[in-house]
Design a protein around this motif. Structure first.
Motif, mmCIF file in Angstrom:
data_model
loop_
_atom_site.group_PDB
_atom_site.id
_atom_site.type_symbol
_atom_site.label_atom_id
_atom_site.label_comp_id
_atom_site.label_asym_id
_atom_site.label_seq_id
_atom_site.Cartn_x
_atom_site.Cartn_y
_atom_site.Cartn_z
ATOM 1 N N LEU A 1 -4.868 -6.870 -7.778
ATOM 2 C CA LEU A 1 -5.557 -5.693 -7.263
ATOM 3 C C LEU A 1 -4.537 -4.569 -7.170
ATOM 4 O O LEU A 1 -3.538 -4.693 -6.473
ATOM 5 N N SER A 2 -4.779 -3.468 -7.891
ATOM 6 C CA SER A 2 -3.830 -2.350 -7.889
ATOM 7 C C SER A 2 -4.581 -1.062 -7.611
ATOM 8 O O SER A 2 -5.411 -0.621 -8.406
ATOM 9 N N THR A 3 -4.319 -0.459 -6.437
ATOM 10 C CA THR A 3 -4.947 0.801 -6.036
ATOM 11 C C THR A 3 -3.858 1.766 -5.579
ATOM 12 O O THR A 3 -2.668 1.420 -5.601
ATOM 13 N N CYS A 4 -4.256 2.946 -5.130
ATOM 14 C CA CYS A 4 -3.256 3.905 -4.673
ATOM 15 C C CYS A 4 -2.559 3.434 -3.401
ATOM 16 O O CYS A 4 -1.453 3.872 -3.097
ATOM 17 N N ASN A 5 -3.193 2.529 -2.643
ATOM 18 C CA ASN A 5 -2.619 2.080 -1.378
ATOM 19 C C ASN A 5 -2.012 0.688 -1.418
ATOM 20 O O ASN A 5 -1.347 0.282 -0.451
ATOM 21 N N ARG A 6 -2.225 -0.049 -2.490
ATOM 22 C CA ARG A 6 -1.720 -1.422 -2.509
ATOM 23 C C ARG A 6 -1.647 -1.984 -3.917
ATOM 24 O O ARG A 6 -2.434 -1.609 -4.798
ATOM 25 N N THR A 7 -0.678 -2.871 -4.114
ATOM 26 C CA THR A 7 -0.653 -3.756 -5.281
ATOM 27 C C THR A 7 -0.545 -5.164 -4.719
ATOM 28 O O THR A 7 0.415 -5.495 -4.019
ATOM 29 N N GLU A 8 -1.564 -5.993 -5.007
ATOM 30 C CA GLU A 8 -1.591 -7.354 -4.475
ATOM 31 C C GLU A 8 -1.847 -8.347 -5.593
ATOM 32 O O GLU A 8 -2.640 -8.078 -6.504
ATOM 33 N N ILE A 9 -1.174 -9.476 -5.494
ATOM 34 C CA ILE A 9 -1.351 -10.567 -6.454
ATOM 35 C C ILE A 9 -1.920 -11.763 -5.709
ATOM 36 O O ILE A 9 -1.369 -12.183 -4.680
#
Length: 438
Positions: free
Chosen positions: A54-62
């Motif tokens: 998940l990659s958004t302006c507020n977070r990158t999560e794997i």
């Protein structure tokens, strides 16, 4: 038994200068998913990892699920961070202090909270759920997830719907778009007098356009790399009765001076608005003030522009301070939302543990069948040679009972002192408690 964990770099801990270095573009995400899965599986062919990003302006999560007999949570985290560092061309030392990892039930809780907007800069916002759905779809299309992460995402969508239906977490609407409007009004005053340039034509720009249209700006212009998409958005705005046109992104430098408010949100990996461009525009404007709002991660606007006296530059982190007021009004609903999430975490982990026990259950059934077949063959031979059938049946029952008890008795007799109590409880629960119920 499977491991389940999340590894993320988020706005609560990491500034935008760090987040933009680990962000993934929409175009690169499918290849990145396959590369990560292959990287994790190369250490053991039986690992069979599932991964989503998940990659958004507020977070990158794997998000990861993997066989813990082959790779422990700590090792899975270390390898994932190694991969992220290499993939994005950033030293591990630059991101380690900003990495947050959650394992097992806490990982489930984290994903549920993100989906419900409890972990967002704008508390209770709904855009994040659409972003998670898109991340799940991308992973499904890439073939990087299977049963476990698919189930996790499906449960997340159901929990988010439950929370929004049964709490007021989405009331008192505040968004990044409304925060952008509030900041612009604070600097320039009446929006009716302002000329606005939107750079990009994605969902965030569309949301901002809706908010600004309500204030009837003097004019609106859309600039986008894909001309057709920019023209479509401009046409839609014009059909609502507002003055709006579209220009190619290449014309922005020469026309920058025409705008009082510039709002940018593109997927560019490098800044598209530089210091020199804005300096030139200011001279043409005779240094009339400009508001510039950068909603992109990585950033679209060079940060050095904030040093210019007549430019008011805001990033997503700056907008986060504005939305805090609306978040405070929503805090009363958080307790109810957390109660719903707690219950659903327990339900998911129950399902997850059941799925993790399937290989063991199959092995036990297979072993049971083997023992039955061995003793049945012995019994058949004895009956065929004339032995008393009743005695044969009694001996068959004793033999099966002894064989089934053998492993448990051996474990009890050879258990270490610190584990004897635990072993006794487990064996008692299996053979005594269950037997009484039956």
């Amino acid at each position: 038994m499977l491991n389940l964990l999340t590894i993320g770099i988020q706005h609560q801990i990491a500034p935008v200068s760090v987040r933009e270095k680990v962000a993934f573009s929409e175009e690169n995400l499918p290849d990145a998913l396959l590369d990560l899965r292959q990287y994790l599986n190369q250490f053991n062919n039986e690992t069979n990892s599932e991964v989503a990003i998940l990659s958004t302006c507020n977070r990158t999560e794997i998000y990861c699920a993997a066989n813990d007999q082959q790779i422990s949570p700590g090792l899975l985290q270390a390898r994932t961070i190694d991969w992220l560092s290499s993939q994005q061309g950033i030293a591990k030392s630059e991101i380690l202090d900003y990495v947050k990892t959650s394992v097992a039930s806490e990982a489930v809780r984290h994903v549920f909270r993100v989906g419900c907007g409890l972990d967002s800069m704008v508390l209770g916002e709904t855009q994040i759920l659409g972003q998670i759905k898109k991340a799940a779809y991308t992973a499904q299309q890439a073939g990087s997830i299977g049963l476990h992460l698919n189930q996790l995402f499906n449960r997340t969508f159901a929990v988010a719907k439950d929370v929004r239906t049964n709490t007021e977490i989405s009331s008192h609407a505040v968004s990044m778009a409304s925060a952008a409007l509030r900041l612009s009004q604070g600097v320039l005053g009446d929006i009716e007098k302002q000329r606005i340039l939107f750079i990009g034509a994605g969902e965030m720009i569309q949301l901002c356009a809706v908010y600004f249209l309500g204030k009837k700006p003097r004019s609106i212009t859309i600039a986008n790399r894909t001309i057709e998409r920019g023209e479509d958005l401009a046409k839609y705005i014009s059909e609502q009765g507002y003055s709006c046109d579209s220009i190619p992104l290449s014309e922005v430098p020469e026309k920058m001076a025409d705008f009082d408010i510039v709002i940018s949100c593109t997927a560019s990996s490098l800044p598209i608005i530089g210091l020199g461009m804005v300096n030139t525009a200011l001279k043409k404007r005779r240094y009339a003030p400009m508001v510039m709002i950068d909603l992109a991660v990585p950033r679209d606007i060079e940060p050095e522009i904030s040093n210019l006296r007549d430019v008011y530059l805001y990033t997503v982190d700056d907008l986060g301070q504005v939305v805090k007021e609306g978040n405070d009004l929503r805090l009363g609903a958080v307790k109810n939302a957390e109660m719903i999430i707690d219950l659903q975490v327990k339900n998911f982990m129950h399902w997850f543990m059941q799925r993790s026990s399937v290989p063991l259950i199959n092995s036990l059934k297979q072993r049971s069948d083997e023992l039955q077949n061995i003793e049945l063959e012995k019994a058949k031979r004895k009956i065929q040679r004339g032995d008393d059938p009743m005695e044969v049946m009694a001996e068959l029952a004793r033999a099966l009972s002894n064989k089934f008890l053998h492993g448990s008795l051996h474990t009890l007799n050879h258990a270490e002192e610190f584990s004897i109590d635990e072993c006794q409880k487990i064996v008692s629960k299996i053979f005594i408690s269950t037997g009484r119920k039956g």
